[in-house]
Design a protein around this motif. Sequence first.
Motif: not given
Lengths: 191, 460
Positions: B119, B122-123, B417-418
């Motif tokens: 997660k 993705e940032e 994006y992933r």
Amino acid sequence: MEGELPGAAAAASGPALEPFPLVTGETEIGPEPDPAAFGALLQQSSGQRVLHVPRESYFSLVAALKNAGYEMCADLCAVDYLASPNRRLPEGVSPGRFEVVVNLLSLCRAARIRVRVQVGESDPVVDSIFPLYSGTEAMEREAFDLFGIHFRGHPDLTRILMPEDWEGHPLRKDFGIGRVPVRFKEAPGRR
Amino acid sequence: MVLSNGGRGQRSQGGSTGFSDASGFVPGTSEGAQEMSLRRATVKEELEREAGMRERALKEGFDPWDMSVDTGEDQTMIINMGPQHPSTHGVLRLMLELDGETVLRTKTVIGYLHTGMEKTAEELTFVQGATNVTRMDYLSPLHNELVFSMATEKLLGIEPPPRATWIRTMLCELNRLSSHSTWMATNGMDLGATSMMIYGFREREMILAFLEKVTGLRMNHNFIRPGGVAADLPDGWEDDVAAICDTFPRRLEEYDELFTGQPIFRERVEGVGVISPEDALDLSATGPLLRGSGVAWDLRRSMPYLAYEELDFDVVAGTYGDCFDRYAVRLAEMRESVKMLRQMTDKMPSGDYRALDKKITPPPRGRIDESMEALIHHFKVFTEGFKVPEGEAYVAVESPRGEIGCYMVSDGSNKPYRCHIRGPSFVNLQALPTMLRGALIADAVAITSSVDPVMGEVDR
């Protein structure tokens, strides 16, 4: 050191192990299955082979690939395309919110193939390929835990990385990242 | 579909169709217990898996309720090993069903070190991403950075220059040496050879000192970046690598004497934790775990990347698939790494250490003072990063623990994006029930250690 130690003698007297034959991957292999028979589309993506397959024939396609020499399921993961609805897909593939991506590995061919399945938002269910590859147990649980995709036929679909009482599925795009605000203030005094 | 109720009666038996559209939850499964439950509360497939009988069950139509686990459940007990057990290399929790001292069933419970790195990825921009992924497998950080960078480069469609490739290859092999040294150390410690702990860490420290000289950091280097590496090798690196190449074979001889020639060690590992090649393949095991069972599969040889095609080395495979073979494979792999390092000092090409695409790699420091354009590029790379064309790719490399893979999806922006990382020990841990079945509880330590799990990468 002279003479055998007692340990060595005991080891020699234990049950003898059968040596395993060396697997070098030079075995007879059948042809790869025809994607069209499963309603699948073969596509090149960054020079890698990708099969887009409808959810209904996903399990049978993976089974056919396994029979055609793809001995190992290297990786299984999911992607949430909520924030990217207009992504590029080959014609004839109707986009779903989620995608389950399976990377199969063939040792005898030294080749990989990727299988992508579209999974809708309203019923995020897909067949589990655990009966074909036992190694997908943890991977499917991870995809369930982080995306909420249900794998039909998985023997123990519980959370694996998050705690049992966690609410929601953190890798979904609509799951916000939690932040603890940082306070740049002087620490309060003792009194 | 029958769902086990985890022995707690908490789970609804709703089957697989009852979805609540609002939350997208699957009510039948979202709150299930992760612990091992009583045998009567476990579904057949899961019972087979926990008993390490999956392959046999499929092949011979084996009924798990018939298995020689038939000691009644009133005579067995389920115990916890970990998560704080010192031999679990972190926070791995094993639940074992024991009949006396014999292990009947095993279930691994993981997630204690989960920090949501996918997660986080993705940032972060592609430039920042290497800093994040390097913290996953903290014993081989360079392989994490490598697989992340290679996936990004695949999407960008660029090739780093030859010198960058060779620097990467050399650092990865050094990293393999340090990782295997650490494994030797901790494995010795687990089996009671306490002095090995000190020897292994001494060797590791030698490599880390060199890596610090090259990258500036002992661990979590953030040195391999999309487009190449962060800096050129320092002056006199040949001497340092030569010193490592001269020291290691001697030290490996010592290990050989300390372990291979020692009956107490051999007693603890020979014939313990056997896994057949069929089982290992079925369970997606990779790395020394798979090679120990006699499957000569090494991505460096079978699907070459970096400069491995131009290097002469052997793929080492075991014969019996027991803990000793996994130890022997790692020991031999260290010798092969030294062999490769010697070749690399001779073959290291000259040239640029990163792609000369100003949009992807920052300009040299000196240029910033002279050129306005260089200053702008430098600023842009480190603030906004670079945009990666839409697409998806899976790249895998051979880390000391097995195949580490990165499935990268880009939507055309400057952030992934992933970014999914396939952790080798996350997958390899699934082989534990098979290897532990019928073993003694004391062997559980030896077997867990032989998998070489790094919890930072298992839980990510």
